[in-house]
Design a protein around this motif. Structure first.
Motif, mmCIF file in Angstrom:
data_model
loop_
_atom_site.group_PDB
_atom_site.id
_atom_site.type_symbol
_atom_site.label_atom_id
_atom_site.label_comp_id
_atom_site.label_asym_id
_atom_site.label_seq_id
_atom_site.Cartn_x
_atom_site.Cartn_y
_atom_site.Cartn_z
ATOM 1 N N THR A 17 0.833 -1.207 0.000
ATOM 2 C CA THR A 17 0.000 0.000 0.000
ATOM 3 C C THR A 17 0.865 1.253 0.000
ATOM 4 O O THR A 17 0.563 2.228 -0.705
ATOM 5 C CB THR A 17 -0.928 0.000 1.215
ATOM 6 O OG1 THR A 17 -1.801 -1.138 1.147
ATOM 7 C CG2 THR A 17 -1.756 1.267 1.284
ATOM 8 N N SER A 56 2.209 1.810 -3.501
ATOM 9 C CA SER A 56 1.168 2.318 -4.398
ATOM 10 C C SER A 56 0.823 3.769 -4.090
ATOM 11 O O SER A 56 0.620 4.588 -5.005
ATOM 12 C CB SER A 56 -0.093 1.452 -4.280
ATOM 13 O OG SER A 56 0.144 0.131 -4.690
ATOM 14 N N VAL A 57 0.755 4.117 -2.811
ATOM 15 C CA VAL A 57 0.382 5.474 -2.420
ATOM 16 C C VAL A 57 1.452 6.472 -2.831
ATOM 17 O O VAL A 57 1.148 7.555 -3.370
ATOM 18 C CB VAL A 57 0.121 5.532 -0.907
ATOM 19 C CG1 VAL A 57 0.089 6.977 -0.411
ATOM 20 C CG2 VAL A 57 -1.194 4.843 -0.568
ATOM 21 N N GLY A 74 1.404 6.624 -6.751
ATOM 22 C CA GLY A 74 0.182 7.253 -7.242
ATOM 23 C C GLY A 74 0.104 8.727 -6.913
ATOM 24 O O GLY A 74 -0.332 9.542 -7.745
ATOM 25 N N THR A 75 0.531 9.107 -5.707
ATOM 26 C CA THR A 75 0.467 10.512 -5.314
ATOM 27 C C THR A 75 1.436 11.365 -6.128
ATOM 28 O O THR A 75 1.054 12.421 -6.670
ATOM 29 C CB THR A 75 0.783 10.659 -3.815
ATOM 30 O OG1 THR A 75 -0.140 9.865 -3.062
ATOM 31 C CG2 THR A 75 0.673 12.105 -3.382
ATOM 32 N N TRP A 104 -1.072 1.642 -8.261
ATOM 33 C CA TRP A 104 -0.958 3.091 -8.115
ATOM 34 C C TRP A 104 -1.836 3.868 -9.081
ATOM 35 O O TRP A 104 -2.128 5.048 -8.855
ATOM 36 C CB TRP A 104 0.489 3.537 -8.330
ATOM 37 C CG TRP A 104 1.010 3.251 -9.711
ATOM 38 C CD1 TRP A 104 1.670 2.132 -10.115
ATOM 39 C CD2 TRP A 104 0.899 4.095 -10.868
ATOM 40 N NE1 TRP A 104 1.972 2.206 -11.442
ATOM 41 C CE2 TRP A 104 1.518 3.404 -11.931
ATOM 42 C CE3 TRP A 104 0.344 5.342 -11.109
ATOM 43 C CZ2 TRP A 104 1.592 3.926 -13.225
ATOM 44 C CZ3 TRP A 104 0.404 5.874 -12.393
ATOM 45 C CH2 TRP A 104 1.030 5.172 -13.426
ATOM 46 N N TYR A 119 -5.036 3.960 -10.115
ATOM 47 C CA TYR A 119 -6.337 4.530 -9.746
ATOM 48 C C TYR A 119 -6.168 5.748 -8.843
ATOM 49 O O TYR A 119 -6.842 6.770 -9.020
ATOM 50 C CB TYR A 119 -7.187 3.461 -9.066
ATOM 51 C CG TYR A 119 -8.601 3.904 -8.788
ATOM 52 C CD1 TYR A 119 -9.520 4.058 -9.814
ATOM 53 C CD2 TYR A 119 -9.014 4.184 -7.496
ATOM 54 C CE1 TYR A 119 -10.817 4.469 -9.568
ATOM 55 C CE2 TYR A 119 -10.310 4.605 -7.230
ATOM 56 C CZ TYR A 119 -11.198 4.740 -8.273
ATOM 57 O OH TYR A 119 -12.483 5.164 -8.017
ATOM 58 N N LEU A 120 -5.257 5.639 -7.868
ATOM 59 C CA LEU A 120 -4.998 6.793 -7.005
ATOM 60 C C LEU A 120 -4.422 7.949 -7.799
ATOM 61 O O LEU A 120 -4.766 9.117 -7.563
ATOM 62 C CB LEU A 120 -4.047 6.394 -5.872
ATOM 63 C CG LEU A 120 -3.583 7.532 -4.971
ATOM 64 C CD1 LEU A 120 -4.761 8.175 -4.255
ATOM 65 C CD2 LEU A 120 -2.565 7.040 -3.957
ATOM 66 N N VAL A 159 -5.780 11.776 -7.748
ATOM 67 C CA VAL A 159 -4.927 12.901 -7.363
ATOM 68 C C VAL A 159 -4.800 13.891 -8.515
ATOM 69 O O VAL A 159 -4.825 15.114 -8.303
ATOM 70 C CB VAL A 159 -3.545 12.383 -6.916
ATOM 71 C CG1 VAL A 159 -2.574 13.533 -6.710
ATOM 72 C CG2 VAL A 159 -3.679 11.579 -5.629
ATOM 73 N N VAL A 195 -5.694 10.987 -0.317
ATOM 74 C CA VAL A 195 -4.706 9.907 -0.277
ATOM 75 C C VAL A 195 -4.929 9.017 0.942
ATOM 76 O O VAL A 195 -4.846 7.779 0.849
ATOM 77 C CB VAL A 195 -3.284 10.505 -0.278
ATOM 78 C CG1 VAL A 195 -2.245 9.408 -0.051
ATOM 79 C CG2 VAL A 195 -3.019 11.234 -1.590
ATOM 80 N N TYR A 232 -7.904 6.748 0.369
ATOM 81 C CA TYR A 232 -7.580 5.672 -0.563
ATOM 82 C C TYR A 232 -6.687 4.619 0.100
ATOM 83 O O TYR A 232 -6.857 3.410 -0.140
ATOM 84 C CB TYR A 232 -6.884 6.238 -1.791
ATOM 85 C CG TYR A 232 -6.545 5.192 -2.833
ATOM 86 C CD1 TYR A 232 -7.515 4.748 -3.727
ATOM 87 C CD2 TYR A 232 -5.273 4.653 -2.916
ATOM 88 C CE1 TYR A 232 -7.207 3.790 -4.675
ATOM 89 C CE2 TYR A 232 -4.961 3.698 -3.858
ATOM 90 C CZ TYR A 232 -5.932 3.264 -4.736
ATOM 91 O OH TYR A 232 -5.628 2.304 -5.666
ATOM 92 N N LEU A 264 -7.263 0.666 0.427
ATOM 93 C CA LEU A 264 -6.377 -0.225 -0.317
ATOM 94 C C LEU A 264 -5.770 -1.313 0.560
ATOM 95 O O LEU A 264 -5.457 -2.405 0.070
ATOM 96 C CB LEU A 264 -5.266 0.594 -0.984
ATOM 97 C CG LEU A 264 -4.314 -0.163 -1.919
ATOM 98 C CD1 LEU A 264 -5.089 -0.807 -3.061
ATOM 99 C CD2 LEU A 264 -3.249 0.786 -2.464
#
Length: 347
Positions: free
Chosen positions: A140, A143-144, A147-148, A217, A219-220, A224, A263, A266, A270
């Motif tokens: 997670t 991915s965060v 993605g961010t 990542w 979808y986030l 964002v 974030v 999400y 997640l």
């Protein structure tokens, strides 16, 4: 149709207003205490019984996993020692099946023993929680972060950068996720085998973290990006630019802190997804493998030898733990989403 108030009423209102004390002489009313977004969210979570219950369950499960070695030592067992003696396992009618005194919870084995090898079920559940939660939390986090940063860069810079990143996000979202993970995990494990990450139980954990984190990542990033598209035109961003702040400074000090609410929501949603994904991959035999315990590996062991037919308790223990954990994280994620929703009513 509403009628205008009579003249006498207007005169009395003016006189009452004139007779009222001036703002300088009126008593000072206490002003509302300013709260940050996280403080407001915590206040809303505290007012929800379901949110507090789910938070308590999540904290209890995390503590259970962290204190797994200590709890196992208190029970007098460990997750790796086998006991196949005739006093523990049946060797006549159903070879390998725990005898009645060892199949279910007892003073010596708090959750009984597993069939086949006679290892302590409580110790394996506790150590398995460490493995499952570690994989879920680390994947997670990967991915965060991806993605961010990628989503914020796409929304902030726009133009060709946004177009290229958006097409990459579409490509990742179009992949059949489960089939891709199933096919790539064994390949990645073979590549990591001769590296420091491929030693012992680190190999399946490292491969699952990389695979689940790398393909989670997109979808986030899309969420964002949508938030940043509106934030980049705000006054505080323009002010930072006018003072000579660089693009990286604006991105990491002004833009990204203002999307952390999204974030955080999400991320809480997640984590249970990655817990379920780890369990599914281990259940299918491409994740954590014996003797390293995980909740998915325990489910795999229960079905691989058809032990769930003669010993359903062996299947019920990790299954119930997975259901409770995923449900608690999902409810907590819903509560965090509602608490951080700026359109929610403030009390």
């Amino acid at each position: 149709m509403n009628r205008a108030p009579p003249l006498t009423q207007l005169q009395s209102t003016v006189e009452a207003t004139a007779a009222s004390p001036s703002p300088s002489t009126s008593p000072i009313r206490p002003t509302a205490e300013a709260r940050s977004l996280l403080a407001t969210a915590w206040l809303r979570i505290r007012r929800s019984k379901i949110a507090l219950l789910s938070l308590g369950v999540v904290v209890a499960i995390v503590l259970f996993a962290i204190l797994g070695p200590l709890l196992s030592a208190m029970s007098g067992n460990d997750p790796f020692t086998s006991n196949t003696s005739p006093e523990v396992l049946d060797d006549l009618q159903t070879p390998g099946l725990p005898l009645p005194g060892y199949m279910y919870p007892s003073a010596s084995h708090w959750l009984g023993v597993e069939p086949g090898l006679g290892r302590d079920l409580f110790a394996r559940l506790a150590y398995g929680g460490q493995v499952s939660l570690t994989i879920a939390l680390l994947s997670t986090a990967v991915s965060v972060v991806l993605g961010t940063v990628i989503g914020a860069a796409a929304g902030y810079f726009g133009g060709k950068t946004d177009a290229i990143i958006s097409r990459i996000m579409d490509l990742f979202l179009a992949f059949p996720h489960l089939l891709l993970v199933l096919s790539l995990t064994p390949i990645l494990q073979s590549r990591l085998r001769d590296t420091p990450l491929g030693q012992g139980s680190f190999l399946p954990m490292a491969s699952l973290v990389m695979i689940l984190g790398f393909f989670g990542w997109a979808y986030l990033a899309r969420i964002v990006r949508g938030q940043v598209l509106s934030l980049r035109e705000r006054e505080f961003v323009e002010a930072a630019r006018s003072f000579g702040a660089s693009h990286l400074s604006v991105l990491f000090r002004q833009i990204i802190p203002n999307v952390m609410g999204v974030v955080l929501v999400y991320a809480t949603m997640l984590i249970p997804t990655n817990i379920s994904a780890e369990a599914a991959l281990s259940f299918l035999g491409v994740g954590v493998k014996d003797p390293t315990p995980s909740w998915g590996q325990m489910l795999n062991a229960a079905q691989s030898g058809n032990w769930y037919l003669s010993d359903p308790w062996f299947l019920a223990v990790p299954g119930a733990m997975l259901i409770v954990t995923v449900l608690a994280f999902n409810l907590l994620g819903d509560a965090v989403r509602d608490a951080l929703d700026p359109k929610a009513s403030r009390h």
